[in-house]
Design a protein around this motif. Structure first.
Motif, PDB file in Angstrom:
ATOM      1  N   PRO A   1       0.830  -1.210   0.000  1.00 29.92           N
ATOM      2  CA  PRO A   1       0.000   0.000   0.000  1.00 29.92           C
ATOM      3  C   PRO A   1       0.863   1.259   0.000  1.00 29.92           C
ATOM      4  O   PRO A   1       1.751   1.402   0.838  1.00 29.92           O
ATOM      5  CB  PRO A   1      -0.803  -0.124   1.292  1.00 29.92           C
ATOM      6  CG  PRO A   1       0.029  -0.999   2.186  1.00 29.92           C
ATOM      7  CD  PRO A   1       0.772  -1.936   1.282  1.00 29.92           C
ATOM      8  N   VAL A   2       0.593   2.153  -0.941  1.00 31.68           N
ATOM      9  CA  VAL A   2       1.303   3.435  -0.973  1.00 31.68           C
ATOM     10  C   VAL A   2       0.705   4.373   0.054  1.00 31.68           C
ATOM     11  O   VAL A   2       1.407   5.056   0.810  1.00 31.68           O
ATOM     12  CB  VAL A   2       1.212   4.074  -2.380  1.00 31.68           C
ATOM     13  CG1 VAL A   2       1.870   5.449  -2.390  1.00 31.68           C
ATOM     14  CG2 VAL A   2       1.856   3.163  -3.415  1.00 31.68           C
ATOM     15  N   GLY A   3      -0.602   4.415   0.111  1.00 32.85           N
ATOM     16  CA  GLY A   3      -1.305   5.280   1.047  1.00 32.85           C
ATOM     17  C   GLY A   3      -2.740   5.468   0.584  1.00 32.85           C
ATOM     18  O   GLY A   3      -3.174   4.903  -0.429  1.00 32.85           O
ATOM     19  N   LYS A   4      -3.489   6.290   1.325  1.00 41.46           N
ATOM     20  CA  LYS A   4      -4.879   6.559   0.978  1.00 41.46           C
ATOM     21  C   LYS A   4      -4.974   7.785   0.080  1.00 41.46           C
ATOM     22  O   LYS A   4      -4.071   8.616   0.029  1.00 41.46           O
ATOM     23  CB  LYS A   4      -5.694   6.772   2.255  1.00 41.46           C
ATOM     24  CG  LYS A   4      -5.767   5.543   3.136  1.00 41.46           C
ATOM     25  CD  LYS A   4      -6.561   5.835   4.404  1.00 41.46           C
ATOM     26  CE  LYS A   4      -6.621   4.591   5.302  1.00 41.46           C
ATOM     27  NZ  LYS A   4      -7.376   4.867   6.562  1.00 41.46           N
ATOM     28  N   LEU A   5      -6.093   7.895  -0.636  1.00 42.92           N
ATOM     29  CA  LEU A   5      -6.309   9.028  -1.518  1.00 42.92           C
ATOM     30  C   LEU A   5      -6.392  10.331  -0.722  1.00 42.92           C
ATOM     31  O   LEU A   5      -6.967  10.377   0.376  1.00 42.92           O
ATOM     32  CB  LEU A   5      -7.614   8.855  -2.298  1.00 42.92           C
ATOM     33  CG  LEU A   5      -7.680   7.756  -3.363  1.00 42.92           C
ATOM     34  CD1 LEU A   5      -9.084   7.704  -3.959  1.00 42.92           C
ATOM     35  CD2 LEU A   5      -6.647   7.980  -4.455  1.00 42.92           C
ATOM     36  N   THR A   6      -5.813  11.375  -1.280  1.00 46.27           N
ATOM     37  CA  THR A   6      -5.999  12.699  -0.700  1.00 46.27           C
ATOM     38  C   THR A   6      -7.434  13.143  -0.976  1.00 46.27           C
ATOM     39  O   THR A   6      -8.128  12.577  -1.838  1.00 46.27           O
ATOM     40  CB  THR A   6      -5.043  13.719  -1.323  1.00 46.27           C
ATOM     41  OG1 THR A   6      -5.350  13.850  -2.728  1.00 46.27           O
ATOM     42  CG2 THR A   6      -3.594  13.275  -1.176  1.00 46.27           C
ATOM     43  N   LYS A   7      -7.894  14.156  -0.239  1.00 44.43           N
ATOM     44  CA  LYS A   7      -9.250  14.652  -0.453  1.00 44.43           C
ATOM     45  C   LYS A   7      -9.415  15.152  -1.890  1.00 44.43           C
ATOM     46  O   LYS A   7     -10.441  14.906  -2.536  1.00 44.43           O
ATOM     47  CB  LYS A   7      -9.567  15.778   0.532  1.00 44.43           C
ATOM     48  CG  LYS A   7     -11.015  16.266   0.437  1.00 44.43           C
ATOM     49  CD  LYS A   7     -11.301  17.359   1.434  1.00 44.43           C
ATOM     50  CE  LYS A   7     -12.786  17.718   1.420  1.00 44.43           C
ATOM     51  NZ  LYS A   7     -13.319  18.024   0.085  1.00 44.43           N
ATOM     52  N   GLU A   8      -8.409  15.850  -2.390  1.00 44.54           N
ATOM     53  CA  GLU A   8      -8.477  16.375  -3.746  1.00 44.54           C
ATOM     54  C   GLU A   8      -8.615  15.254  -4.769  1.00 44.54           C
ATOM     55  O   GLU A   8      -9.436  15.321  -5.687  1.00 44.54           O
ATOM     56  CB  GLU A   8      -7.230  17.213  -4.042  1.00 44.54           C
ATOM     57  CG  GLU A   8      -7.231  17.841  -5.418  1.00 44.54           C
ATOM     58  CD  GLU A   8      -5.951  18.622  -5.709  1.00 44.54           C
ATOM     59  OE1 GLU A   8      -5.904  19.307  -6.745  1.00 44.54           O
ATOM     60  OE2 GLU A   8      -4.999  18.523  -4.913  1.00 44.54           O
ATOM     61  N   ALA A   9      -7.780  14.195  -4.607  1.00 42.74           N
ATOM     62  CA  ALA A   9      -7.831  13.068  -5.549  1.00 42.74           C
ATOM     63  C   ALA A   9      -9.150  12.325  -5.421  1.00 42.74           C
ATOM     64  O   ALA A   9      -9.748  11.913  -6.427  1.00 42.74           O
ATOM     65  CB  ALA A   9      -6.659  12.122  -5.298  1.00 42.74           C
TER      66      ALA A   9
END
Length: 507
Positions: free
Chosen positions: A129-137
């Motif tokens: 896992p790279v990470g979670k989506l940002t709010k913008e994405a």
């Protein structure tokens, strides 16, 4: 296919000869591809120093996309192992050494140790896992912010996962205009005639080595057009060729129309048809070309096995899977079973497999492969045809490339025509010759341009595509940066630029 850093590849191989990082390049003998990270970074440093010095991060486009999705900058260990000269196993370990797995001796010799700080400091294996989506994405994509992004890698090597090629002695064959051979191996050993083995790729805990052929499906497409058979489908031509016996009644072809990758790397290699008689027809030539590609595949597989990377089966994907004749021919010539999977879009399935692991659907990539990759057919070698092909390969094909090499190298120095001189131009003033750079040797564009100038030409034809997908095998692309680099070679040459773009106002 940006080859601007070709001079830097030669500089690296000369300056850094013997560096352990270069062992993956045919045991240090080379070549080094201009599309790899180190020569590209060196090109920027030497040709655009202001940009290089200002750059905080140098990365792959994939790394940048992940950054835009998650706000986290990290590299793929598969990319790093296969195209960056990193140790894919060491670079993902957490330790007190920020440069673990990096080729620092290589960077030091090149005078660019700062590159290690410009490249992503964090490195993750495919399926992590790279990470979670940002709010913008998340807002842009219409997804929840809790959505995890899985680390991927180069499309062909994600395709290995999609084909289930993750265990030692499995070889995946990605076919299209060219052939790519990737074999998973227990040993990260290196040898002349093969690239790799890459430690920690495609997945952590694995190694793989690769070979390649420059011209395969492109030859078949070329022949179809040359025959004026555009109105015929491939199956009709295959059926004609199927009526010809193995060996094409004494006609032998050499498939290196655009150079040779492995086991002998020779960018000047060219194709050949040997043994032509008046009794040979279209079907003979079609079959001989198909057989030549298979002989070339056998040479690559044999080269990998000679390096210590044996394979028990060939898992195949791409255009070749649509030809029953060619599939059988690959099995007969190599002597290996050829395996087809249900899902023919291996990179897409590979992405789904990696995503399923990160989302928790499966516990590991191996579990996901076992659940999601299904074999549709297995093509076994025909013993009688295999014996015939083995004799043709050992007694004829294996000797052909070395026999014609001096001749095609001589022809390469003559290509362009000494007759294209000023006297010729004076007699034919109405003729304007504008050579296309698509026909040039992209690994040495500067010398190609100078060769045109020396022949008395003063203009070049350049096609630019703006990165959109165009459904044509001829839609090769050069960008504005390549045009700028070409201009540096000669300020006087007229560049006859043709745009095939969606947004011409950009240019």
């Amino acid at each position: 296919m940006d080859q601007r850093s070709a001079p830097q590849t030669k500089e690296i191989m000369e300056k850094c000869k013997g560096d352990p990082a270069l062992k993956v390049n045919c045991d240090g003998e080379g070549p080094l591809s201009a599309e790899w990270m180190t020569p590209k970074a060196l090109w920027i440093k030497q040709n655009e120093p202001e940009i290089y010095n200002k750059a905080k991060t140098i990365c792959e486009y994939q790394d940048y996309i992940n950054y835009k999705l998650t706000g986290i900058m990290c590299a793929s260990s598969c990319n790093a192992a296969v195209r960056w000269h990193w140790d894919g196993e060491e670079c993902i370990k957490e330790s007190g050494d920020p440069y673990q797995g990096r080729p620092m001796s290589l960077y030091k010799t090149l005078g660019m140790t700062e590159l290690a700080d410009k490249l992503p400091r964090k490195c993750l294996g495919m399926g992590s896992p790279v990470g979670k989506l940002t709010k913008e994405a998340a807002d842009y994509l219409g997804l929840d912010e809790s959505t995890l992004v899985a680390q991927g890698g180069p499309d062909a090597f994600v395709g290995m996962v999609g084909l289930g090629c993750i265990h030692p002695q499995q070889l995946c064959l990605i076919t299209g205009s060219s052939h790519l051979h990737c074999v998973v191996t227990k040993n990260p050993t290196t040898a002349p005639g093969s690239w790799g083995a890459y430690h920690g790729a495609p997945l952590p805990g694995t190694n793989f080595a690769e070979g390649g052929q420059s011209s395969t499906g492109s030859i078949i497409r070329w022949a179809k057009k040359l025959f004026g058979a555009e109105q015929l489908d491939y199956k009709t031509l295959d059926d004609e060729a199927a009526a010809i016996p193995p060996g094409s009644d004494g006609l032998l072809a050499l498939e290196t129309f655009q150079g040779s990758r492995t086991p002998v790397t020779d960018p000047l290699a060219r194709g050949a048809l040997i043994g032509l008689t008046l009794s040979h027809n279209r079907a003979h030539i079609w079959r001989a070309l198909m057989e030549a590609v298979c002989f070339g595949t056998k040479a690559c597989v044999d080269g990998l096995e000679a390096a210590g990377h044996k394979c028990d089966e060939i898992i195949i994907a791409g255009g070749t899977t649509r030809s029953k004749l060619w599939l059988q021919m690959h099995a007969d010539v190599t002597g290996k079973p050829v395996v087809l999977c249900e899902n023919i879009d291996a990179p897409l399935l590979g992405c789904a497999i990696l995503g399923s692991v990160v989302s928790g659907i499966h516990n590991s990539v191996e579990d996901a492969v076992n659940a999601m990759v299904r074999v549709s057919r297995r093509v076994e070698p025909d013993e009688q045809r295999a014996v015939i092909y083995d004799k043709i390969y050992s007694e004829a094909y294996s000797k052909l490339s070395s026999t014609v090499r001096p001749i095609v190298h001589s022809l390469a120095t003559l290509r362009g025509g000494a007759s294209m001189n000023k006297n010729h131009e004076e007699k034919n003033e109405e003729v304007v010759v504008s050579p296309s750079v698509l026909a040039a040797d992209w690994s040495s564009m500067g010398s190609e341009i100078r060769r045109c100038l020396d022949a008395g030409l003063n203009r070049l034809h350049v096609d630019i595509f703006d990165g959109v997908y165009i459904d044509s095998p001829y839609a090769l692309t050069f960008g504005p940066q390549m045009v700028t680099a070409m201009r540096k070679v000669s300020n006087e040459t007229l560049l006859d630029i043709h745009l095939c773009v969606h947004h011409p106002q950009r240019y």
